[in-house]
Motif scaffolding. Structure first.
Motif: not given
Length: 491
Positions: A278-282, A287-293
């Motif tokens: 959620e707070d790693i700059g996706l 990319l959407a913050p808080g999502d799986w990658i």
């Protein structure tokens, strides 16, 4: 902010997956930076696998000893919680990561302590606890290995009740007289086993119809039966609607859907995991913050050819050993892809015509995430499984035959413990004639699993398994009994 530091690879997260990929990329000669805001070693080392097993080992050893003639009477007393906690504290390094930092240095990785965020393509901005900022740039790859965290549902009163998550459950220093556990997962089952043995009166509130819903039904049934015999209460088909706590340290009450209340001294929410994204700059890379990658089988992001994700964060298999496996695969893929390019900007090596040369790195794929996924639940009895359940296999369209055997009827199991109770199942793929999956439940059953994992991963024909002769009177004789049962079922 200081001038950007350049590396070949930047790894965001220093849990087991992050450590393993750094090990592989460093060994390949690629300069590698590792960023971590907490402890090097991650969730597994300090708040999950290691401390939970340290808490569980005394409980399981005592349970085993109580089933051995001539020894049972000597172990009727309670566990010593202080000694158990000291054992756990030793295995967590007393929540200090000095040894892990030394290891990172020994492999040649560059460590940065602080909160890391993606800051556009191949850039990671790091903010230290003291507020210092600097930027790392990756010539070739950024790897996200930030893991997952416990989900705490948005229930009325829950936040103010200060519930335990898996972190508090594995690091607590006092035994609560009464412990409420919400959930039917691995965490719920293992922590119920540990804390009941340490002296808590445990109540498990399961929304579904059984414990361990991702395993064969008999696994959850046998574990629940043993927990009840140990004094725990297991209630299925119940849903918690609200939580109330009396003051700061008073009892906590769970309000059920039917209006009934259940009271305890602590409340553990074991209700799933969510990605730490959620707070790693996706958002800076679309990319959407808080999502799986999402990733492909080389663990490369579907969105960017320079972005990789390993471990829990990609949602392929939320297990430490699988995260480490993925990291080894991704590390090999990155090393092969960028072989000979250390210290040089750009993408992967190209062929003579300038096309991307994938021949060197595409063979490195994480097939075990789907084909041969093993897991052990360290309850009493242990539950160990590899591959799909019967229901999952049939839903996936496989033509399979389930072969069951009472593990307690194997001589080695009877010698292991008086009154041994357990069960084994193997799934045979009838079209290929190979093992598709296996489940073992019983005391000491975890040690049976790797043989099954090898058979599944190696696609060993069942006809060849007859020639893998189990030693007598080891518990592994279960393989012979399963094969005999399979032969007899063929008619």
């Amino acid at each position: 902010m200081t001038e950007a530091e350049q590396y070949d690879v930047v790894v965001l997260g220093a849990g087991p997956a992050g450590e393993n990929i750094a090990d592989r990329t460093c060994a390949a000669g690629l300069t590698t930076a590792v960023v971590e805001s907490e402890l090097v070693g991650g969730e597994c080392s300090y708040w999950a696998c290691v401390p939970s097993k340290a808490l569980l080992r005394p409980a399981l050893a005592r349970a085993d000893a109580r089933r051995v003639p001539g020894l049972a009477a000597a172990v009727r007393g309670p566990l010593d919680p202080e000694a158990v906690f000291a054992h756990r504290d030793y295995w967590t390094g007393h929540w200090k990561d000095d040894g892990q930092l030394d290891w990172l240095a020994s492999i040649g990785a560059h460590f940065h302590r602080g909160h890391g965020r993606l800051d556009g393509p191949r850039r990671v901005a790091v903010t230290s606890a003291e507020g210092e900022h600097h930027v790392l740039t990756a010539r070739h790859a950024v790897v996200v290995a930030t893991g997952s965290r416990a989900v705490v549902p948005d229930l009325p009163g829950l936040a103010g009740a200060r519930p335990w998550t898996s972190r508090e459950a594995t690091s607590a220093r006092q035994v609560p007289p009464r412990l409420l556990i919400v959930g039917g997962s691995v965490v719920a089952a293992e922590m119920a086993t540990a804390w009941q043995a340490l002296g808590s009166r445990v109540t498990v509130l399961v929304r579904g119809d059984r414990l361990l819903p991702r395993m064969e039904p008999f696994a959850g049934e046998l574990v629940a039966e043993a927990l009840r015999e140990a004094g725990a209460e297991i209630r299925t088909g119940v849903s918690v609607q609200a939580v109330v706590r009396d003051g700061h340290t008073g009892p906590v009450t769970a309000v059920l859907e039917n209006g009934e209340t259940v009271e305890g001294d602590e409340l553990l929410m074991a209700t799933g995991r969510s990605p730490r994204t959620e707070d790693i700059g996706l958002e800076t890379v679309g990319l959407a913050p808080g999502d799986w990658i999402p990733v492909d089988d080389t663990l490369r992001s579907a969105a960017h050819d320079w972005l990789y994700a390993v471990g829990d964060v990609n949602h392929r298999a939320l297990l430490t050993h699988q995260g480490k496996y993925q990291a080894r695969i991704a590390g090999a893929a990155i090393a092969a892809r960028f072989a000979g390019t250390a210290g040089k900007a750009g993408t992967a090596g190209t062929g003579g015509d300038g096309a991307l040369d994938t021949a060197r790195w595409s063979p490195h794929v994480a097939t075990a995430d789907t084909a041969a996924l093993p897991q052990v639940v360290f309850t009493d009895p242990e539950a160990a499984a590899v591959g799909p359940t019967l229901d999952a296999a049939e839903r996936a369209g496989h033509r399979v035959r389930a072969v069951d055997y009472d593990l307690g009827k194997v001589t080695g199991a009877g010698l292991y413990a008086d009154g041994y109770r357990g069960r084994a199942r193997m799934l045979v793929d009838l079209d290929r004639g190979t093992l598709l999956g296996a489940t073992f439940v019983g005391p000491g059953a975890a040690e049976l699993l790797h043989a099954a994992t090898i058979a599944v991963a190696g696609e060993v024909p069942v006809d060849r398994l007859w020639h893998a002769v189990p030693s007598f009177p080891a518990m592994s004789e279960i393989w012979l009994r399963l094969l005999e049962t399979y032969r007899d079922s063929e008619g």
